[in-house]
Structures are given as C-alpha cells and as structure tokens.
Design a protein around this motif. Structure first.
Motif, short mmCIF file in Angstrom:
data_model
loop_
_atom_site.label_atom_id
_atom_site.label_comp_id
_atom_site.label_asym_id
_atom_site.label_seq_id
_atom_site.Cartn_x
_atom_site.Cartn_y
_atom_site.Cartn_z
N ALA B 70 0.89 -1.09 -0.12
CA ALA B 70 0.00 -0.09 0.03
C ALA B 70 0.77 1.15 0.00
N VAL B 71 1.94 1.26 0.88
CA VAL B 71 2.58 2.34 0.88
C VAL B 71 3.35 2.44 -0.47
N ASN B 72 3.63 1.70 -0.99
CA ASN B 72 4.50 1.69 -2.22
C ASN B 72 3.53 2.37 -3.32
N ILE B 73 2.27 2.10 -3.46
CA ILE B 73 1.30 2.54 -4.32
C ILE B 73 0.96 4.21 -3.91
N VAL B 74 1.08 4.64 -2.45
CA VAL B 74 1.03 5.79 -2.12
C VAL B 74 2.24 6.66 -2.82
N ARG B 75 3.39 6.05 -2.55
CA ARG B 75 4.58 6.62 -2.93
C ARG B 75 4.54 6.96 -4.35
N LYS B 76 4.05 6.02 -5.16
CA LYS B 76 4.03 6.28 -6.63
C LYS B 76 2.89 7.14 -6.94
N HIS B 77 1.69 7.13 -6.47
CA HIS B 77 0.78 8.15 -6.69
C HIS B 77 1.49 9.72 -6.31
N ARG B 78 1.83 10.00 -5.26
CA ARG B 78 2.55 11.01 -4.94
C ARG B 78 3.58 11.57 -5.78
N LEU B 79 4.83 10.92 -6.15
CA LEU B 79 5.64 11.20 -7.12
C LEU B 79 5.24 11.45 -8.53
N TRP B 80 4.07 10.81 -8.93
CA TRP B 80 3.37 10.96 -10.06
C TRP B 80 2.86 12.40 -10.07
N GLU B 81 2.18 12.90 -8.80
CA GLU B 81 1.44 14.14 -8.55
C GLU B 81 2.55 15.30 -8.65
N VAL B 82 3.75 15.04 -8.48
CA VAL B 82 4.70 16.22 -8.43
C VAL B 82 5.26 16.05 -9.70
N PHE B 83 5.47 15.18 -10.34
CA PHE B 83 5.53 15.34 -11.80
C PHE B 83 4.61 16.13 -12.62
N LEU B 84 3.35 15.75 -12.49
CA LEU B 84 2.37 16.49 -13.27
C LEU B 84 2.35 17.94 -12.93
N VAL B 85 2.42 18.28 -11.63
CA VAL B 85 2.37 19.78 -11.19
C VAL B 85 3.86 20.38 -11.75
N ASP B 86 4.93 19.82 -11.17
CA ASP B 86 6.22 20.54 -11.45
C ASP B 86 6.63 20.71 -13.08
N LYS B 87 6.47 19.54 -13.52
CA LYS B 87 7.08 19.33 -15.04
C LYS B 87 6.06 19.78 -15.95
N LEU B 88 4.64 19.23 -15.80
CA LEU B 88 3.71 19.33 -16.99
C LEU B 88 2.75 20.67 -16.61
N ASN B 89 3.12 21.17 -15.60
CA ASN B 89 2.18 22.52 -15.35
C ASN B 89 0.71 22.21 -14.99
N PHE B 90 0.69 21.12 -14.37
CA PHE B 90 -0.96 20.77 -14.08
C PHE B 90 -1.18 21.66 -12.78
N LYS B 91 -2.42 22.29 -12.41
CA LYS B 91 -2.79 22.74 -11.14
C LYS B 91 -3.02 21.72 -10.28
N TRP B 92 -2.81 21.89 -8.94
CA TRP B 92 -2.98 20.73 -7.87
C TRP B 92 -4.30 20.44 -7.65
N ASP B 93 -5.24 20.93 -8.28
CA ASP B 93 -6.70 20.45 -8.29
C ASP B 93 -6.94 19.59 -9.29
N GLU B 94 -5.85 19.08 -10.20
CA GLU B 94 -6.26 18.47 -11.47
C GLU B 94 -5.63 17.08 -11.61
N VAL B 95 -4.74 17.00 -10.69
CA VAL B 95 -3.80 15.71 -10.88
C VAL B 95 -4.39 14.47 -10.10
N HIS B 96 -5.30 14.55 -9.54
CA HIS B 96 -5.63 13.27 -8.63
C HIS B 96 -5.96 12.13 -9.59
N ASP B 97 -6.79 12.26 -10.55
CA ASP B 97 -7.26 11.18 -11.25
C ASP B 97 -6.27 10.67 -12.10
N VAL B 98 -5.19 11.61 -12.77
CA VAL B 98 -4.57 11.00 -13.68
C VAL B 98 -3.19 10.20 -12.75
N ALA B 99 -3.12 10.83 -11.68
CA ALA B 99 -1.88 9.70 -10.91
C ALA B 99 -2.49 8.71 -10.37
#
Lengths: 220, 220
Positions: B70-99
């Motif tokens: 479970a923790v590994n999935i949480v890790r992956k989810h959160r890292l992908w969220e950082v990628f989406l916001v920091d690198k692809l310029n998603f807003k913080w309210d747009e990342v959940h579903d893709v992650a």
DNA sequence: TTATATTTTTAGGTAAATCTAAAAAAAAAT
DNA sequence: ATTTTTTTTTAGATTTACCTAAAAATATAA
C-alpha cells in the motif's frame, strides 16, 4: 472508449497491417501471446464496435475509427519512450516494456502536455515517427543500410528491429541514431558490410545491415 | 504481484486505517464505489494472499506485507503528482485522477528514476509526505489552522481535503503551500477566521480552516 | 432484554477475457 | 481432383471482479 485489452489488439493489428492488408488471426495471436480462439472472440467484439472490418476466415482490417484509436496508442507509446530516454536516462533498449504500460493511460490533457514538455518530438528513440495529435505522420524517407553501395554514405535515422540484444549490440558498435556512416566495402563471400563510423572501420552482417535505416544518403 | 484492483483495495484500506484500526466493509465499498458483497469477496482473496488480516464481521487490518504494498502505491501516486505539477504544469486540483492511473505502472526502475528526476521530493503538491523507497515517511509536524489563536502565525504546508472545488477555492484566495499567514481575528458568532496573507486580510469559514495544515506556528 | 436497525456475509449469477478440444473452412501438395 | 496440412472457428469451461437478493451476525434502542 476501449479497454486495455482492446487497445492492445488494435495496436497489434495496426502494426501487422503495415506488412499485409488482411491481418490473420494466427499472426495476432502470436503477437499478443494468446491463442487463436481468443483472437477470434475479440475480433467479433471489435467488429461489433465497428473498430475493425472482419469477415470469417478472411482476416481483419481496421476501420477509420479503429485506425484512429490505434494511431493514438502508437503516439502515446512513442512519446513516453522519448520521455523515458530524454528525461529519465533510460537506454533505448530498456524502454519498450514500460512504454507498453504507459501507453494505456487515458488522459488526453496529459499527453498534450507531455508532448509540449518534450518539445514536440518528431520521432522516438528508435527513429520511428510520432504522429501529431490529429494522427498525421510526418513523411519520412528511409532506405535500408543494406541497399547502399560501396562509397555511399548517410545518417543513421532508425532501426527496424527493436529487440534489446540487437539495440545493445548497435550501441556497443557506436551505431546510434544521428551517426554519419559510409560504406567502405561489401564482402563477396557473405555480403557482410564494412562501414566507417566515428573514424573507425567496423564490420556488420547483412542481417544487421537490413535493420538499420539511413537517410540523407548519396555518393561522396 | 497484485492486480490493479487488488492494489486499489490495499490503498483504500491503508487510507481508512489512518482513522480506525479495524476497517469496515461498508467504508471500503463506499470508497471503491462498489457493493459490500464485492468487498467481502475481495477481502477473502486478500486474506488468502496474506495481505490483510480478516476476521468475519470484524473488518480488516493490513499485514506488514499488505502495508508495504500500500505504501508503495502511495509513494508512486504522490511522485506522479509532483511530476504532473512541477513538470507538466498541471494545477494542484487537476492531478488526482491521472495519478490514480499512473500509480499502477509496475516498473520499479521507472519510479526510482522518476524520484531522482524530480529531485527526491519529500511531499506532494498537497503537502502530503512521500515515503522513500523503503516505505519510510519523514516525520511531519502539522497543526490545523483552526487550532491557531489570534495573533499566532505559521506556514501553510498541507491540506486535509483534496476535492477540486476546495483546492480551486484556496488557490483563488491565495492560500497555497508555502504561504506565511497570521490569524488576525476569530469571529465569536460562527467561529470564522480572519487571516492575513499576501499583505491582505481575508475571511474563511471554520470548515475551511479545519482543512488547512500549518507548520512553524507560534506567536509573533 | 427483547425488538429494531445496521452491517456483513452467503448463495447464485453475469460479463470480460481467456483456455482446450474438436469441427469446419481454406490453402497447399500430391 | 483428391488428399493432407494449415488456419480459423465453434462449443463449452475457467477465472476475476462484479452484481442482487436473502440470510445471518452485530449493534442500537425501547
């Protein structure tokens, strides 16, 4: 929307359709690592959804709708491969399996932003063209290295074999994308090719030379 | 290895276990958008695989193995969220579903390289901590904004509500991560909170104040 | 403490994607 | 023009994840 599995079938049919017009059940089964009976079931389902034209015992072709879906998956696959190599420092022989998973992520927005982030690349790490968001491929002009004559030269711009051992071998020889090469000799005995690259002479078999794609070729 | 669906169950159980020790069937069903009967089936299966401890009618807890997954999935989810916001310029309210989709990509190598590419981030775009590859979370010290007294100040470092409307609202008010705030008044009538941020005074309800997490708080 | 309500489980079934074994159609070889 | 081989399809099962409806267990209220 298609399921993960349906997408895989469409992609495989798309690739096989580059060789033959009517794609055979057995060929699909082999690619997808499943049994022909399962393929028949799926072809019926895809025909039902108007993604393929399917006539019993005659193989399938993609409909316009099916082709669009397939090209979109190819686009996603290749963009992810660029990401993996350019940004995450994967080698060109390591990206296929991961891209195989990533290509099924559904968000349209994601792929547009990824495309932009990568600088709208026109080809993937193996030289394969990346269709734009409308599914249009830039025209590419390749010839096989094997077709060059002694004295002719060109630039390596693609490979038509994506297996990891093959790619690793090319890497070791320094035969990577963008490299300028010249044919210095072709052996009478077995047709193996001597080429000059990186100011060195190397020798490759006909079989290898078949799978290296060259552009900007001509006499020197 | 777990299936996509199993991973989702583990993740949901993990999150629910933060609130109660024994996670209830109905609670899982609600989160996963399925029926309690289906949850019972899956719990049996996860118990079979020793990912959860399950006693009929008593709810479940994750085993050590289940928690790791479970923790590994949480890790992956959160890292992908950082990628989406920091690198692809998603807003913080747009990342959940893709992650939510990206978190199920299996390659271990991919996630290690992604972590490095992102500069080993310690928290995601909502301030939630990212466990390292061993599953260890950095200790974080949050208090809810609602707990601050008049005159006290601190830095916004997280939110405990991830709904898109809530996040958009905070964004509009300028209440984003890293912002320094100070409580200037608390209304007797309904407990709504007046705070100073960006050299402006703004007013938020108790309900909103409950879901904003503050660190480095203290009197000024 | 009995009655009522809530939660959870069981029983039996469905849909998607797969399988094996056997039958049917098409292609190749004699 | 048959026979043989290959390819493809059908028929009937299996597995995963889900469902509904009814039964059983647990919790709450009178």
């Amino acid at each position: 929307m298609q399921s993960f599995t349906e997408e895989n079938y469409l992609k495989v049919i798309y690739h096989l359709a580059q060789k033959t017009t009517n794609v055979q059940t057995n060929a699909i089964a082999e690619q997808i690592q499943t049994k022909p009976a399962s393929v028949t079931d799926m072809l019926k389902k895809l025909a039902e959804k108007e993604l393929v034209d399917y006539v019993k015992y005659q193989g399938v072709t993609l409909t316009e709708k099916g082709k669009q879906a397939a090209v979109n998956i190819v686009r996603k696959h290749r963009l992810w491969e660029v990401f993996l190599v350019d940004k995450l420092n994967f080698k060109w022989d390591e990206v296929h399996d991961v891209a195989e998973e990533l290509e099924h992520i559904k968000s349209v927005d994601l792929i547009e932003r990824l495309d932009e982030f990568l600088g709208f690349p026109k080809s993937d790490p193996h030289g394969d063209p990346i269709p734009d968001k409308n599914g249009t491929f830039a025209k590419t002009q390749f010839i096989k290295l094997i077709e060059l004559k002694i004295g002719e030269s060109g630039t390596i711009t693609g490979v038509s074999q994506h297996s990891s051992p093959f790619l690793k071998y090319l890497e070791k020889l320094g035969l990577t994308l963008g490299k300028q090469i010249q044919i210095t000799d072709i052996t009478d005995f077995d047709g193996s090719v001597e080429i000059s690259v990186n100011d060195k002479q190397i020798n490759i078999s006909r079989e290898v030379a078949k799978h290296i794609l060259i552009s900007n070729n001509g006499k020197i």
